[in-house]
Design a protein around this motif. Structure first.
Motif, short mmCIF file in Angstrom:
data_model
loop_
_atom_site.label_atom_id
_atom_site.label_comp_id
_atom_site.label_asym_id
_atom_site.label_seq_id
_atom_site.Cartn_x
_atom_site.Cartn_y
_atom_site.Cartn_z
N THR A 1 0.83 -1.20 0.00
CA THR A 1 0.00 0.00 0.00
C THR A 1 0.87 1.26 0.00
OG1 THR A 1 -0.14 0.10 2.43
CG2 THR A 1 -1.84 -1.16 1.28
N ALA A 2 0.37 2.27 -0.67
CA ALA A 2 0.98 3.60 -0.66
C ALA A 2 -0.16 4.58 -0.46
CB ALA A 2 1.72 3.88 -1.97
N PHE A 3 -0.54 4.79 0.81
CA PHE A 3 -1.73 5.56 1.15
C PHE A 3 -1.51 7.07 1.16
CE2 PHE A 3 -3.56 1.66 3.35
CZ PHE A 3 -4.61 1.52 2.45
N GLN A 4 -0.26 7.52 1.11
CA GLN A 4 -0.04 8.97 1.10
C GLN A 4 -0.58 9.53 -0.22
OE1 GLN A 4 3.86 10.20 2.27
NE2 GLN A 4 3.64 12.26 1.40
N PRO A 5 -1.62 10.36 -0.19
CA PRO A 5 -2.29 10.76 -1.43
C PRO A 5 -1.41 11.62 -2.33
CG PRO A 5 -3.67 11.18 0.49
CD PRO A 5 -2.29 10.91 1.00
N ILE A 6 -1.45 11.32 -3.62
CA ILE A 6 -0.76 12.14 -4.61
C ILE A 6 -1.81 12.97 -5.34
CG2 ILE A 6 1.06 10.42 -4.86
CD1 ILE A 6 -0.19 9.76 -7.62
N GLY A 7 -1.34 13.85 -6.23
CA GLY A 7 -2.25 14.65 -7.02
C GLY A 7 -2.63 15.95 -6.36
N CYS A 8 -1.79 16.44 -5.46
CA CYS A 8 -2.09 17.69 -4.76
C CYS A 8 -1.06 18.75 -5.09
CB CYS A 8 -2.14 17.44 -3.27
SG CYS A 8 -2.36 18.93 -2.29
N THR A 9 0.20 18.38 -5.18
CA THR A 9 1.26 19.32 -5.51
C THR A 9 2.03 18.81 -6.72
OG1 THR A 9 2.82 18.27 -3.99
CG2 THR A 9 1.53 20.10 -3.14
N ALA A 10 2.55 19.72 -7.48
CA ALA A 10 3.31 19.34 -8.66
C ALA A 10 4.50 18.48 -8.27
CB ALA A 10 3.78 20.60 -9.39
N GLY A 11 4.64 17.35 -8.94
CA GLY A 11 5.78 16.49 -8.69
C GLY A 11 5.68 15.61 -7.47
N ASP A 12 4.49 15.56 -6.83
CA ASP A 12 4.40 14.78 -5.59
C ASP A 12 4.39 13.27 -5.82
OD1 ASP A 12 1.83 14.42 -6.57
OD2 ASP A 12 0.81 15.30 -4.84
N SER A 13 4.35 12.85 -7.08
CA SER A 13 4.37 11.41 -7.36
C SER A 13 5.71 10.93 -7.92
CB SER A 13 3.27 11.06 -8.37
OG SER A 13 3.51 11.67 -9.63
N GLU A 14 6.67 11.86 -8.03
CA GLU A 14 7.92 11.52 -8.71
C GLU A 14 8.68 10.38 -8.05
OE1 GLU A 14 10.20 15.04 -9.15
OE2 GLU A 14 8.85 15.94 -10.64
N GLY A 15 8.69 10.32 -6.73
CA GLY A 15 9.45 9.27 -6.07
C GLY A 15 8.67 8.00 -5.84
#
Length: 288
Positions: A130-144
């Protein structure tokens, strides 16, 4: 599950920097519980229980682990924030059904600060990531996230279930205008662009991460996760504990950020002094 409202004292000096321990505890005591409906919805859908061996990336202070463990799952959490990880150890050690005695946290769950350290000690691979920390809020928050998933997948069985989480459409998230404060303050201060300004969630954010990590989507869902706070002060502390306002704080100062976040919360202030913001979060179920 409705988030529990809690009251906290104000900082003695709002301009003073907040130490890492205080920030982590604000996250654990105020903010982390806001995503409990997401955790519970995913666990119910996947029938998480005694046969589940779960690896949670970005486990924070351990609430998602505790809920899974209460359903009988064997859990391992990974987080690079040592203060949050310390709180997770406390929380899991005191959790229901935990054996008494030294080392009891380790028998219930493993908590580590890197993915390599999460390799199963008994050789039995994970069947849920699981990766529960939500993405899609700040630019580049899914890069890692994609590289982290690529590192974690080899620790799981072939065909293991992987769950990703993200913010829902901004028109369904009352918190979105509050989060825009961070981008506005950063831009107004002409701070160097760091790729962390607010942006609306996009329809395919989670699918793009899954594709980069070599995962196959196998279903999705949306969950209502209202953010509820005892008062404006608690709301400000909870929101700042997420790290989403760090760039704005560096560009201006914490006092200004706190003031403008508090002002942005006024439309969500109820007559009894509590703050209530309906939000929708999305999750994507994948197969490794």
């Amino acid at each position: 599950m409705t988030p529990t409202l809690v009251r906290h004292h104000r900082y003695a000096d709002s301009s003073a920097p907040v130490d890492a321990g205080t920030r982590a505890r604000d996250w654990a005591e105020i903010q982390e519980r806001m995503l409990a409906p997401l955790y519970e919805a995913v666990y119910e859908r996947l029938e998480v229980g005694g046969g589940t061996r779960m690896l949670s990336l970005g486990c924070g202070s351990g609430l998602a682990l505790l809920i899974a463990a209460s359903r009988g799952a064997r859990v391992t959490g990974v987080d690079t924030d040592h203060e949050r990880l310390a709180l997770a150890r406390e929380r899991l050690a005191a959790g229901p059904g935990q054996d008494a005695g030294p080392g009891r946290t380790e028998r219930r769950a493993r908590l580590v600060d890197s993915i390599p350290a999460a390799a199963p000690e008994d050789g039995a691979p994970y069947n849920l990531l699981t990766a529960f920390q939500p993405i899609g809020c700040t630019a580049g928050d899914s890069e890692g996230l994609a590289p982290a998933l690529a590192s974690a997948v080899p620790l799981a069985v072939r065909g293991a279930t992987v769950v990703l989480a993200g913010w829902g459409p901004p028109e369904r998230c009352a918190t979105a205008p509050v989060l825009r404060v961070a981008a506005r303050l950063t831009e107004s201060a002409r701070a160097p662009r760091s790729g962390s300004g607010w942006r609306p969630a996009l329809r395919d954010d989670l699918e793009e991460v899954a594709a980069r990590a070599g995962l196959k989507p196998d279903g999705s869902g949306r969950v209502s996760c209202p953010f509820g706070y005892a008062d404006v002060d608690s709301a400000v502390r909870g929101l700042l504990s997420t790290g989403l306002f760090d760039t704005a704080i560096r560009a201006t100062d914490r006092t200004q950020v706190e003031k403008e976040v508090a002002e942005a919360l006024h439309p969500h202030l109820r007559p009894d002094g509590t703050v209530w913001m309906p939000n929708v979060f999305r999750y994507l179920v994948c197969v490794s």
